[in-house]
Design a protein around this motif. Structure first.
Motif, PDB file in Angstrom:
ATOM      1  N   THR A 168       0.875  -1.119   0.002  1.00 50.79           N
ATOM      2  CA  THR A 168       0.129  -0.135  -0.041  1.00 50.79           C
ATOM      3  C   THR A 168       0.732   1.057  -0.025  1.00 50.79           C
ATOM      4  O   THR A 168       0.387   2.319   0.305  1.00 50.79           O
ATOM      5  CB  THR A 168      -0.825   0.085   1.494  1.00 50.79           C
ATOM      6  N   ASP A 206     -12.137  -2.270  -3.351  1.00 55.52           N
ATOM      7  CA  ASP A 206     -12.470  -3.525  -2.782  1.00 55.52           C
ATOM      8  C   ASP A 206     -11.230  -4.156  -2.120  1.00 55.52           C
ATOM      9  O   ASP A 206     -11.597  -5.136  -1.329  1.00 55.52           O
ATOM     10  CB  ASP A 206     -12.797  -4.616  -3.999  1.00 55.52           C
ATOM     11  N   ASP A 207     -10.181  -3.666  -2.113  1.00 59.02           N
ATOM     12  CA  ASP A 207      -9.139  -4.184  -1.472  1.00 59.02           C
ATOM     13  C   ASP A 207      -9.083  -3.681   0.121  1.00 59.02           C
ATOM     14  O   ASP A 207      -9.031  -2.593   0.431  1.00 59.02           O
ATOM     15  CB  ASP A 207      -7.480  -3.504  -1.870  1.00 59.02           C
ATOM     16  N   THR A 208      -9.127  -4.921   0.857  1.00 60.04           N
ATOM     17  CA  THR A 208      -9.606  -4.670   2.446  1.00 60.04           C
ATOM     18  C   THR A 208      -8.298  -3.870   3.015  1.00 60.04           C
ATOM     19  O   THR A 208      -7.092  -4.117   2.697  1.00 60.04           O
ATOM     20  CB  THR A 208      -9.380  -6.126   3.161  1.00 60.04           C
ATOM     21  N   GLY A 209      -8.635  -2.849   3.669  1.00 60.64           N
ATOM     22  CA  GLY A 209      -7.778  -1.871   4.459  1.00 60.64           C
ATOM     23  C   GLY A 209      -6.861  -1.001   3.599  1.00 60.64           C
ATOM     24  O   GLY A 209      -5.811  -0.457   4.229  1.00 60.64           O
ATOM     25  N   VAL A 212      -9.658   4.092   3.066  1.00 63.71           N
ATOM     26  CA  VAL A 212     -10.784   4.322   3.852  1.00 63.71           C
ATOM     27  C   VAL A 212     -11.678   5.308   3.485  1.00 63.71           C
ATOM     28  O   VAL A 212     -10.838   6.446   3.489  1.00 63.71           O
ATOM     29  CB  VAL A 212     -10.529   4.258   5.381  1.00 63.71           C
ATOM     30  N   GLY A 231      -5.576   3.386   4.542  1.00 62.68           N
ATOM     31  CA  GLY A 231      -6.128   2.445   5.749  1.00 62.68           C
ATOM     32  C   GLY A 231      -4.639   1.685   6.388  1.00 62.68           C
ATOM     33  O   GLY A 231      -3.523   2.217   6.330  1.00 62.68           O
ATOM     34  N   ALA A 233      -3.671  -1.559   6.276  1.00 57.79           N
ATOM     35  CA  ALA A 233      -3.067  -2.535   5.485  1.00 57.79           C
ATOM     36  C   ALA A 233      -1.866  -2.257   4.968  1.00 57.79           C
ATOM     37  O   ALA A 233      -1.506  -1.161   4.678  1.00 57.79           O
ATOM     38  CB  ALA A 233      -3.979  -3.139   4.499  1.00 57.79           C
ATOM     39  N   ASP A 237      -4.729  -7.182  -0.892  1.00 56.91           N
ATOM     40  CA  ASP A 237      -5.201  -8.820  -1.218  1.00 56.91           C
ATOM     41  C   ASP A 237      -4.736  -9.157  -2.429  1.00 56.91           C
ATOM     42  O   ASP A 237      -4.226 -10.219  -2.524  1.00 56.91           O
ATOM     43  CB  ASP A 237      -6.405  -8.274  -1.194  1.00 56.91           C
TER      44      ASP A 237
END
Length: 246
Positions: A168, A206-209, A212, A231, A233, A237
């Protein structure tokens, strides 16, 4: 009695060099044309001392006694460019120790990479004759750098580009709040490619974390765009690839 002679050995000295990337309007260099376009830039200095007096180089210098590599890097950055790097996320790129890389003798250097948005203008100090934010493309096009600094820049850029695929880190180029379009422009600027807007939007949302929603919109005369923050992360993902559909 014959005394065994101690084998002769070289005493290596150690330096720390910094590769600092940001996206901004580059400084006007001699012979260049004024521009307002934002692009990937690197912080360089012109050396005020021999060897390579007057040549472009990465900011950096010798590690002092009782000093860690990271502390030396932060100190040299401030001394040579006026930029305080205590809060910069420094990451080691590689240690360079090829014999002959420095005409002063056996000197190894540890190169650090840092990426950050909205960094201050550079002001030369100590043994730097000048300091400037230079387009990375100028280095890739053959701008002469002291020592093996061109190799270090290429290695650091390759690392930064690779990290964009799987981590990220792209949000490090953005401010505290940003739009998805601004995030996409980071990838396009660092990679030098164009990405499909809707596909990119869907992928990062759609990529978690990864990012935000802040619940706020960008103030603009046109259609307002949602603002996001980074976020928690660290890894994506799914990787984002520059040459394949998202």
């Amino acid at each position: 009695m014959i005394r065994a002679q101690r084998p002769s050995h070289q005493v290596w000295k150690l330096t720390a060099d910094l590769v600092i990337f940001t996206i901004r309007t580059p400084d006007l260099l001699p012979g260049g044309s004024p521009t307002t376009a934002r692009e990937l830039c690197i912080l360089l200095v012109t050396r005020g001392n021999d060897p390579y007096r007057g040549a472009w180089a990465l900011p950096g210098g010798f590690v002092r006694q009782g000093e860690s590599l990271g502390d030396a890097a932060v100190r040299e950055l401030h001394e040579e460019t006026g930029i305080r790097g205590g809060a910069l996320p420094l990451e080691q790129v590689k240690t360079y120790s090829e014999p002959g890389r420095d005409p002063r003798g056996p000197i190894a250097t540890c190169a650090f990479l840092a990426i950050a948005p909205d960094l201050a203008d550079a002001e030369a100090g100590t043994d730097a004759a000048s300091a400037a934010w230079v387009p990375v493309r100028r280095v890739l096009d053959g701008l002469d750098l002291a020592f093996d600094h061109a190799e270090i820049v290429r290695d650091a850029l390759a690392l930064a580009r690779a990290k964009l695929r799987f981590t990220t880190i792209a949000t490090s180029f953005c401010g505290p709040r940003f739009t998805i379009k601004q995030l996409r422009e980071v990838y396009e600027t660092v990679w030098g490619v164009k990405l499909d807007g809707p596909n990119f939007h869907r992928k990062v949302a759609d990529d978690t974390g990864f990012i935000v929603p802040t619940g706020e919109n960008e103030k603009t005369s046109g259609r307002p765009a949602a603002l996001y923050r980074a976020g928690d992360a660290v890894m994506l993902d799914r990787p984002i690839l520059p040459s394949t559909p998202l």
